[in-house]
Design a protein around this motif. Structure first.
Motif, PDB file in Angstrom:
ATOM      1  N   TRP A 104     -35.162  -6.906  52.481  1.00 19.62           N
ATOM      2  CA  TRP A 104     -35.225  -8.332  52.186  1.00 19.62           C
ATOM      3  C   TRP A 104     -35.572  -9.097  53.449  1.00 19.62           C
ATOM      4  CZ3 TRP A 104     -30.973  -5.183  51.309  1.00 19.62           C
ATOM      5  CH2 TRP A 104     -29.880  -5.320  52.173  1.00 19.62           C
ATOM      6  N   ARG A 105     -36.273 -10.209  53.225  1.00 18.68           N
ATOM      7  CA  ARG A 105     -36.784 -11.020  54.341  1.00 18.68           C
ATOM      8  C   ARG A 105     -35.968 -12.297  54.431  1.00 18.68           C
ATOM      9  NH1 ARG A 105     -40.511 -14.856  54.245  1.00 18.68           N
ATOM     10  NH2 ARG A 105     -41.305 -14.226  52.200  1.00 18.68           N
ATOM     11  N   HIS A 106     -35.418 -12.538  55.614  1.00 20.44           N
ATOM     12  CA  HIS A 106     -34.620 -13.741  55.830  1.00 20.44           C
ATOM     13  C   HIS A 106     -35.533 -14.945  56.021  1.00 20.44           C
ATOM     14  CE1 HIS A 106     -30.829 -11.497  56.306  1.00 20.44           C
ATOM     15  NE2 HIS A 106     -31.595 -10.572  56.824  1.00 20.44           N
ATOM     16  N   ALA A 107     -35.088 -16.083  55.508  1.00 23.26           N
ATOM     17  CA  ALA A 107     -35.857 -17.314  55.679  1.00 23.26           C
ATOM     18  C   ALA A 107     -35.880 -17.733  57.147  1.00 23.26           C
ATOM     19  CB  ALA A 107     -35.252 -18.425  54.815  1.00 23.26           C
ATOM     20  N   TRP A 108     -34.855 -17.337  57.897  1.00 24.03           N
ATOM     21  CA  TRP A 108     -34.735 -17.752  59.302  1.00 24.03           C
ATOM     22  C   TRP A 108     -35.927 -17.251  60.111  1.00 24.03           C
ATOM     23  CZ3 TRP A 108     -34.037 -15.046  63.981  1.00 24.03           C
ATOM     24  CH2 TRP A 108     -33.667 -15.853  65.079  1.00 24.03           C
TER      25      TRP A 108
ATOM     26  N   ALA B 104     -30.687 -11.608  41.650  1.00 21.32           N
ATOM     27  CA  ALA B 104     -29.305 -11.923  42.040  1.00 21.32           C
ATOM     28  C   ALA B 104     -29.233 -12.243  43.527  1.00 21.32           C
ATOM     29  CB  ALA B 104     -28.382 -10.746  41.697  1.00 21.32           C
ATOM     30  N   VAL B 105     -30.010 -11.523  44.322  1.00 24.02           N
ATOM     31  CA  VAL B 105     -30.008 -11.766  45.770  1.00 24.02           C
ATOM     32  C   VAL B 105     -30.672 -13.107  46.092  1.00 24.02           C
ATOM     33  CG1 VAL B 105     -30.905 -10.929  47.982  1.00 24.02           C
ATOM     34  CG2 VAL B 105     -29.906  -9.315  46.337  1.00 24.02           C
ATOM     35  N   ILE B 106     -31.849 -13.339  45.514  1.00 26.95           N
ATOM     36  CA  ILE B 106     -32.573 -14.590  45.814  1.00 26.95           C
ATOM     37  C   ILE B 106     -31.772 -15.801  45.326  1.00 26.95           C
ATOM     38  CG2 ILE B 106     -34.709 -15.897  45.412  1.00 26.95           C
ATOM     39  CD1 ILE B 106     -35.191 -13.354  47.061  1.00 26.95           C
ATOM     40  N   ASP B 107     -31.175 -15.678  44.150  1.00 29.56           N
ATOM     41  CA  ASP B 107     -30.453 -16.813  43.563  1.00 29.56           C
ATOM     42  C   ASP B 107     -29.099 -17.057  44.224  1.00 29.56           C
ATOM     43  OD1 ASP B 107     -32.459 -17.380  41.786  1.00 29.56           O
ATOM     44  OD2 ASP B 107     -31.588 -16.212  40.141  1.00 29.56           O
ATOM     45  N   SER B 108     -28.657 -16.122  45.078  1.00 30.42           N
ATOM     46  CA  SER B 108     -27.309 -16.266  45.634  1.00 30.42           C
ATOM     47  C   SER B 108     -27.234 -17.326  46.726  1.00 30.42           C
ATOM     48  CB  SER B 108     -26.830 -14.926  46.190  1.00 30.42           C
ATOM     49  OG  SER B 108     -27.592 -14.575  47.328  1.00 30.42           O
ATOM     50  N   GLY B 109     -28.387 -17.797  47.210  1.00 31.38           N
ATOM     51  CA  GLY B 109     -28.355 -18.816  48.262  1.00 31.38           C
ATOM     52  C   GLY B 109     -29.716 -18.937  48.894  1.00 31.38           C
ATOM     53  N   PRO B 110     -29.840 -19.803  49.898  1.00 32.52           N
ATOM     54  CA  PRO B 110     -31.169 -20.083  50.462  1.00 32.52           C
ATOM     55  C   PRO B 110     -31.621 -19.113  51.551  1.00 32.52           C
ATOM     56  CG  PRO B 110     -29.539 -21.531  51.447  1.00 32.52           C
ATOM     57  CD  PRO B 110     -28.799 -20.657  50.466  1.00 32.52           C
ATOM     58  N   GLY B 111     -30.767 -18.181  51.977  1.00 31.35           N
ATOM     59  CA  GLY B 111     -31.059 -17.411  53.190  1.00 31.35           C
ATOM     60  C   GLY B 111     -32.156 -16.379  53.057  1.00 31.35           C
TER      61      GLY B 111
ATOM     62  N   ASP C 126     -35.714 -15.105  51.071  1.00 29.81           N
ATOM     63  CA  ASP C 126     -36.817 -15.604  50.254  1.00 29.81           C
ATOM     64  C   ASP C 126     -37.547 -14.510  49.496  1.00 29.81           C
ATOM     65  OD1 ASP C 126     -36.451 -18.230  50.862  1.00 29.81           O
ATOM     66  OD2 ASP C 126     -37.907 -18.267  52.501  1.00 29.81           O
ATOM     67  N   GLU C 127     -37.344 -13.259  49.903  1.00 26.86           N
ATOM     68  CA  GLU C 127     -38.130 -12.176  49.316  1.00 26.86           C
ATOM     69  C   GLU C 127     -37.328 -10.886  49.413  1.00 26.86           C
ATOM     70  OE1 GLU C 127     -41.659 -11.305  51.559  1.00 26.86           O
ATOM     71  OE2 GLU C 127     -42.424  -9.879  50.080  1.00 26.86           O
TER      72      GLU C 127
ATOM     73  N   PRO D   1     -39.690  15.956  38.744  1.00 31.62           N
ATOM     74  CA  PRO D   1     -40.212  14.682  39.226  1.00 31.62           C
ATOM     75  C   PRO D   1     -39.277  13.546  38.816  1.00 31.62           C
ATOM     76  CG  PRO D   1     -41.376  15.323  37.235  1.00 31.62           C
ATOM     77  CD  PRO D   1     -40.433  16.444  37.560  1.00 31.62           C
ATOM     78  N   TYR D   2     -39.495  12.394  39.414  1.00 33.92           N
ATOM     79  CA  TYR D   2     -38.696  11.229  39.064  1.00 33.92           C
ATOM     80  C   TYR D   2     -39.635  10.046  38.857  1.00 33.92           C
ATOM     81  CZ  TYR D   2     -39.422  10.771  44.102  1.00 33.92           C
ATOM     82  OH  TYR D   2     -39.995  10.733  45.342  1.00 33.92           O
ATOM     83  N   GLY D   3     -39.220   9.149  37.951  1.00 26.03           N
ATOM     84  CA  GLY D   3     -39.948   7.893  37.827  1.00 26.03           C
ATOM     85  C   GLY D   3     -39.707   7.084  39.091  1.00 26.03           C
ATOM     86  N   LEU D   4     -40.680   6.298  39.507  1.00 27.13           N
ATOM     87  CA  LEU D   4     -40.467   5.454  40.686  1.00 27.13           C
ATOM     88  C   LEU D   4     -40.869   4.034  40.325  1.00 27.13           C
ATOM     89  CD1 LEU D   4     -39.593   5.308  43.618  1.00 27.13           C
ATOM     90  CD2 LEU D   4     -41.951   5.777  44.305  1.00 27.13           C
ATOM     91  N   ILE D   5     -39.882   3.167  40.307  1.00 34.90           N
ATOM     92  CA  ILE D   5     -40.061   1.791  39.862  1.00 34.90           C
ATOM     93  C   ILE D   5     -39.947   0.898  41.098  1.00 34.90           C
ATOM     94  CG2 ILE D   5     -39.208   0.024  38.267  1.00 34.90           C
ATOM     95  CD1 ILE D   5     -40.105   2.704  36.905  1.00 34.90           C
ATOM     96  N   GLU D   6     -40.992   0.110  41.365  1.00 37.88           N
ATOM     97  CA  GLU D   6     -41.025  -0.686  42.591  1.00 37.88           C
ATOM     98  C   GLU D   6     -41.529  -2.093  42.285  1.00 37.88           C
ATOM     99  OE1 GLU D   6     -43.654   2.293  44.657  1.00 37.88           O
ATOM    100  OE2 GLU D   6     -42.016   2.254  46.124  1.00 37.88           O
ATOM    101  N   ALA D   7     -40.890  -3.091  42.867  1.00 41.65           N
ATOM    102  CA  ALA D   7     -41.349  -4.470  42.681  1.00 41.65           C
ATOM    103  C   ALA D   7     -40.751  -5.367  43.756  1.00 41.65           C
ATOM    104  CB  ALA D   7     -40.951  -4.998  41.299  1.00 41.65           C
ATOM    105  N   THR D   8     -41.425  -6.485  43.954  1.00 35.68           N
ATOM    106  CA  THR D   8     -40.948  -7.538  44.855  1.00 35.68           C
ATOM    107  C   THR D   8     -40.447  -8.705  44.016  1.00 35.68           C
ATOM    108  OG1 THR D   8     -42.590  -6.895  46.491  1.00 35.68           O
ATOM    109  CG2 THR D   8     -41.636  -9.107  46.728  1.00 35.68           C
ATOM    110  N   VAL D   9     -39.336  -9.279  44.400  1.00 37.79           N
ATOM    111  CA  VAL D   9     -38.839 -10.499  43.759  1.00 37.79           C
ATOM    112  C   VAL D   9     -38.830 -11.590  44.825  1.00 37.79           C
ATOM    113  CG1 VAL D   9     -36.977 -11.582  42.459  1.00 37.79           C
ATOM    114  CG2 VAL D   9     -37.420  -9.129  42.189  1.00 37.79           C
ATOM    115  N   LEU D  10     -39.474 -12.718  44.501  1.00 35.53           N
ATOM    116  CA  LEU D  10     -39.673 -13.791  45.478  1.00 35.53           C
ATOM    117  C   LEU D  10     -39.020 -15.082  45.010  1.00 35.53           C
ATOM    118  CD1 LEU D  10     -43.409 -13.017  45.552  1.00 35.53           C
ATOM    119  CD2 LEU D  10     -42.135 -13.144  47.690  1.00 35.53           C
ATOM    120  N   ARG D  11     -38.597 -15.880  45.970  1.00 36.66           N
ATOM    121  CA  ARG D  11     -38.258 -17.258  45.643  1.00 36.66           C
ATOM    122  C   ARG D  11     -39.553 -17.949  45.216  1.00 36.66           C
ATOM    123  NH1 ARG D  11     -33.888 -19.481  46.632  1.00 36.66           N
ATOM    124  NH2 ARG D  11     -33.300 -18.015  48.268  1.00 36.66           N
ATOM    125  N   ASP D  12     -39.487 -18.763  44.191  1.00 34.73           N
ATOM    126  CA  ASP D  12     -40.683 -19.444  43.693  1.00 34.73           C
ATOM    127  C   ASP D  12     -41.352 -20.203  44.849  1.00 34.73           C
ATOM    128  OD1 ASP D  12     -42.552 -20.289  41.967  1.00 34.73           O
ATOM    129  OD2 ASP D  12     -41.303 -21.789  40.963  1.00 34.73           O
TER     130      ASP D  12
END
Ligand SMILES: O=c1[nH]c(=O)c2[nH]c(=O)[nH]c2[nH]1
Length: 301
Positions: free
Chosen positions: A183-187, A230-237, A239-240, A276-287
């Motif tokens: 995760w990327r901090h807004a700071w 859940a992480v993005i919505d938990s506060g402003p710190g 963003d991604e 083998p295993y399924g591999l599910i990957e995605a980015t969740v961003l602040r709007d």
């Protein structure tokens, strides 16, 4: 004709263990630190002049010296100290990237006064990557190898079926994964107070766990999005966040040949397949936020 493209150098995987003694009680910080410096380094590549080269050996020594001199308050703050030192201390160095893995140690409780024994926690590895270009900071925190499992509240059906589809639909399955998250901090501006990195890590980890446990899942994709949101919505710190989640498949074992009925209300027996295993990957961003975390997390600490 050739030209030199992007280049960087430094010492990778400096393993530093810092022991802090508080009487008979010891505290430990165990890090794996990788330094990458870049800047005005054309000459060393093109003419062999080392006039701008701070030896990688020196960068290794700096890691050890800083651990002693400044201590290791957190992976992120240690990375910040190092990155600032290299960029502000060397004219030729214009940017520094510090990658850190932190290994957790659990104190072994002993009857007496001495508290100096630890077991390596068989849990996730915490990660940090700090980048400084002389003005702006970018701090990526993360974790990997955190194994989670829900033994119910997971279904998978309604998917596309073609002539090669054999997977049976299920209304109740095991959902297990090994979380790999960054995760990327807004700071990014030193004029602003930096986050409390340890507190941020604990809270982010807790949100990931709570969302995994609390989401009634129709796919790992849906669970992934719930964890990121859940992480993005938990506060402003933050963003991604990018999540890479292997689907650690557990298949019901066919016990019919032994006259046993599997999948009974009081429990079942599963075969835990490793590949083998399924591999599910995605980015969740602040709007409105711009994505900056690399898509392939395997290239990050
Ligand atoms: O949660 C899942 N998502 C998929 O895309 C998928 N594909 C599959 O075979 N099993 C699963 N499970």
């Amino acid at each position: 004709m050739t030209v030199l493209g992007q280049n960087q150098y430094g010492k990778s995987e400096v393993r530093v263990l810092k022991v802090t003694r508080d009487g008979a009680t010891h505290h430990v910080k165990d890090l794996n630190v990788s330094v990458a410096l870049s800047g005005d380094m054309d000459e060393v590549h093109l003419s062999g002049s080392n006039a701008h080269v701070l030896p990688t050996d020196t960068t290794k020594n700096t890691v050890f010296a800083f651990a002693k001199e400044h201590g290791i308050a957190s992976a992120e703050s240690f990375g910040i100290l190092l990155a600032r030192h290299f960029v502000t201390g060397q004219e030729a160095v214009t940017s520094a990237r510090i990658r850190i893995e932190e290994y957790a140690w659990q104190r072994i409780d002993t009857p007496g006064e001495d508290r100096h024994s630890f077991a390596r926690e068989n849990q996730e590895t915490r990660t940090a990557q700090v980048t400084f270009d002389g003005s702006g900071w970018s701090v990526l925190s993360g974790l990997k190898d955190l194994v989670l499992m829900n033994t119910t509240d997971s279904e998978f059906h309604g998917y596309v079926k073609d002539r090669y589809t054999t997977l049976p639909e299920t209304r109740d399955r095991i959902l297990a994964t090994e979380v790999n998250a960054r995760w990327r901090h807004a700071w990014c501006d030193e004029a602003e107070p930096a986050p409390d990195w340890d507190d941020s890590y604990r809270r982010t980890r807790a949100h990931l766990l709570a969302a995994f446990a609390g989401t009634y899942s129709f796919s790992l994709q849906q669970t992934l999005y719930a964890m990121g949101a859940a992480v993005i919505d938990s506060g402003p710190g933050i963003d991604e966040i990018r999540l890479s989640l292997p689907n650690k498949h557990h298949f019901l074992v066919d016990l019919d040949p032994f006259g046993l009925k599997n999948d009974t209300p009081d429990g079942a027996v599963y075969f835990a397949a490793d590949r083998p295993y399924g591999l599910i990957e995605a980015t969740v961003l602040r709007d409105g936020a711009e994505p900056a975390i690399p898509v392939d997390l395997t290239n990050l600490p």
